[in-house]
Design a protein around this motif. Structure first.
Motif, short mmCIF file in Angstrom:
data_model
loop_
_atom_site.label_atom_id
_atom_site.label_comp_id
_atom_site.label_asym_id
_atom_site.label_seq_id
_atom_site.Cartn_x
_atom_site.Cartn_y
_atom_site.Cartn_z
N LEU A 260 1.15 -1.15 -0.03
CA LEU A 260 -0.21 -0.17 -0.21
C LEU A 260 1.01 1.38 -0.10
CD1 LEU A 260 -2.64 -0.93 2.53
CD2 LEU A 260 -3.15 -0.38 0.09
N PRO A 261 1.65 1.69 0.94
CA PRO A 261 2.68 2.84 0.96
C PRO A 261 3.56 2.39 -0.13
CG PRO A 261 3.13 1.27 3.17
CD PRO A 261 1.83 0.75 2.34
N GLY A 262 3.97 1.36 -0.59
CA GLY A 262 5.01 1.09 -1.61
C GLY A 262 4.64 1.53 -2.81
N ALA A 263 3.16 1.25 -3.32
CA ALA A 263 2.54 2.03 -4.54
C ALA A 263 2.54 3.48 -4.47
CB ALA A 263 1.18 1.13 -4.62
N GLN A 264 2.34 3.89 -3.43
CA GLN A 264 2.20 5.52 -3.15
C GLN A 264 3.69 5.86 -3.50
OE1 GLN A 264 3.39 8.25 -1.40
NE2 GLN A 264 1.63 9.55 -2.07
N LEU A 265 4.67 5.42 -2.77
CA LEU A 265 6.00 5.92 -3.20
C LEU A 265 6.61 5.50 -4.49
CD1 LEU A 265 7.75 4.06 0.27
CD2 LEU A 265 7.06 6.66 -0.26
N ALA A 266 6.21 4.47 -5.18
CA ALA A 266 6.41 4.40 -6.59
C ALA A 266 5.83 5.26 -7.35
CB ALA A 266 5.78 2.97 -7.05
N TRP A 267 4.54 5.79 -6.98
CA TRP A 267 3.87 6.96 -7.84
C TRP A 267 4.66 8.22 -7.58
CZ3 TRP A 267 1.86 11.14 -5.55
CH2 TRP A 267 1.12 12.27 -6.27
N GLN A 268 5.33 8.53 -6.54
CA GLN A 268 5.97 9.68 -6.26
C GLN A 268 7.45 9.89 -7.20
OE1 GLN A 268 7.27 11.06 -2.40
NE2 GLN A 268 5.43 10.02 -1.62
N ALA A 269 7.69 8.36 -7.22
CA ALA A 269 9.17 8.27 -7.93
C ALA A 269 9.00 8.33 -9.18
CB ALA A 269 9.83 6.79 -7.53
N VAL A 270 8.07 7.86 -9.75
CA VAL A 270 7.71 8.26 -11.27
C VAL A 270 7.42 9.43 -11.55
CG1 VAL A 270 6.22 7.53 -13.23
CG2 VAL A 270 6.90 5.72 -11.64
N ARG A 271 6.67 10.43 -10.88
CA ARG A 271 6.42 11.56 -11.00
C ARG A 271 7.58 12.71 -10.87
NH1 ARG A 271 1.66 14.67 -9.08
NH2 ARG A 271 2.17 15.89 -10.79
N PHE A 272 8.43 12.18 -10.11
CA PHE A 272 9.60 13.18 -9.66
C PHE A 272 10.35 13.66 -10.83
CE2 PHE A 272 14.18 13.11 -7.54
CZ PHE A 272 13.87 14.36 -7.34
N ALA A 273 10.49 15.04 -10.61
CA ALA A 273 11.08 15.74 -11.92
C ALA A 273 12.03 16.81 -11.18
CB ALA A 273 10.23 16.24 -12.76
N PRO A 274 13.34 16.38 -10.72
CA PRO A 274 14.13 17.56 -10.09
C PRO A 274 14.21 18.77 -10.31
CG PRO A 274 15.15 15.40 -10.37
CD PRO A 274 13.96 15.32 -11.28
N PRO A 275 14.06 19.44 -11.57
CA PRO A 275 14.03 20.81 -11.99
C PRO A 275 12.71 21.51 -11.47
CG PRO A 275 14.68 19.80 -13.87
CD PRO A 275 14.03 18.52 -12.92
N ASP A 276 11.52 20.77 -11.22
CA ASP A 276 10.20 21.26 -10.96
C ASP A 276 10.03 21.37 -9.47
OD1 ASP A 276 7.62 21.72 -10.87
OD2 ASP A 276 6.95 20.71 -12.54
N GLY A 277 10.27 22.64 -9.00
CA GLY A 277 10.31 23.01 -7.58
C GLY A 277 8.66 22.77 -7.08
N PRO A 278 7.81 23.34 -7.50
CA PRO A 278 6.37 22.92 -7.00
C PRO A 278 6.08 21.80 -7.15
CG PRO A 278 6.47 25.26 -8.44
CD PRO A 278 7.67 24.36 -8.73
N LEU A 279 6.44 20.86 -8.09
CA LEU A 279 6.06 19.53 -7.94
C LEU A 279 6.78 18.79 -7.16
CD1 LEU A 279 4.71 16.83 -9.19
CD2 LEU A 279 6.76 16.79 -10.68
N CYS A 280 8.18 19.05 -6.76
CA CYS A 280 8.92 18.74 -5.54
C CYS A 280 8.25 18.62 -4.35
CB CYS A 280 10.05 19.22 -5.72
SG CYS A 280 11.32 18.30 -6.97
#
Length: 301
Positions: A260-280
């Motif tokens: 359950l938390p693993g899926a949420q963390l995977a979602w974060q990792a996929v969306r993570f885009a280091p140059p995008d401050g608001p997204l971070c």
């Protein structure tokens, strides 16, 4: 409170309607940014739950839940005040933190120390309500807390030190329920460490350019272009340690709840885009829900 007085990641709400003289002190406590208090609170519950609270009465357990909540808010606030006093010169050089109350001069260093003492005394009152093993565990955390603000000056991995510090609640929770730090609690602590490494690396990506100019070290700067892969690896390790903790605690098939938390963390990792401050920032805040999902897994397991 005007936009100029508010840090970019602060929420708008009750703090803005508080009396003007009080607002800078509430901001100094990060009362306008509650995510950090939740991130400190959840590990306390994990430690208590993974230590099998059925061994204690319901009233005693719910008393712990309340005490942990008060303690997490107060001690996170105290930690933020301490951090801002120590980091006031560095904060003034980073765009996102330059408007913090001490760095901007709205709160004096002397007043900051006074607030820190007051919050610490409240935290002490909460701590002494806990069983003796938990009190001793809480006292041991002081070294981690005291050293944290200096880590960004001496190591590229201050996020790892934050992980050791912010997840110490697992140790306290386990000690409060079981009278000792059990193996499942140690595995949960490791899961929390890698979780924090991931979410605080995401958070640090907001300041990567200013940190470089100020000479501040961070995992985000150390990983550079590999930050996305690094966060994915940290989150995978966190999920694996959580599954191991549930299994060793006797969760059996309920061990799968770590997904359950693993899926949420995977979602974060996929969306993570280091140059995008608001997204971070948005991904960082979503870890409040990750902590809730880990709590559900520990409770059901």
């Amino acid at each position: 409170m005007t936009a100029e007085e508010r840090t970019p990641d602060a929420s708008v709400g009750l703090i803005d309607r508080a009396p003007a003289p009080v607002r800078p002190y509430l901001r100094l406590m990060r009362a306008d940014r509650p995510a950090g208090a939740w991130l400190l609170y959840w590990p306390c519950l994990w430690g208590a739950l993974i230590a099998r609270p059925e061994t204690m009465g319901a009233e005693a357990f719910w008393r712990l839940v309340v005490l942990f909540g008060i303690g997490a808010f107060v001690m996170r606030s105290a930690g933020c005040v301490y951090n801002d006093v120590v980091d006031r010169d560095l904060d003034a050089q980073v765009a996102r933190t330059a408007s913090r109350p001490i760095a901007s001069g709205r709160v004096s260093v002397k007043a900051g120390w006074a607030l820190l003492v007051g919050l610490s005394l409240i935290g002490l009152l909460v701590l002494v309500q806990l069983p003796l093993p938990a009190i001793l565990a809480g006292v041991l955390s002081l070294g981690l807390v005291a050293a944290y603000p200096f880590m960004k000056r001496v190591t590229w991995w201050p996020q790892a030190w934050l992980g050791l510090t912010f997840n110490w609640g697992v140790v306290v929770g386990s000690a409060a329920v079981a009278g000792a730090v059990t193996l499942p609690a140690l595995l949960t602590y490791a899961a929390g460490l890698f979780w924090t490494l991931g979410y605080d690396t995401i958070y640090a990506c907001q300041d990567i350019e200013d940190d470089a100019l100020a000479g501040v070290k961070s995992s985000a700067r150390r990983l550079g272009t590999q930050a996305k892969g690094g966060v994915a690896g940290f989150y995978a390790a966190s999920t694996a340690f959580l599954a191991a903790a549930l299994f060793v605690a006797g969760a059996g098939p309920w061990t799968a709840l770590a997904l359950l938390p693993g899926a949420q963390l995977a979602w974060q990792a996929v969306r993570f885009a280091p140059p995008d401050g608001p997204l971070c920032l948005s991904l960082f805040k979503s870890n409040v829900w990750t902590g809730a999902l880990v709590t559900v897994a520990c409770l059901a397991g």
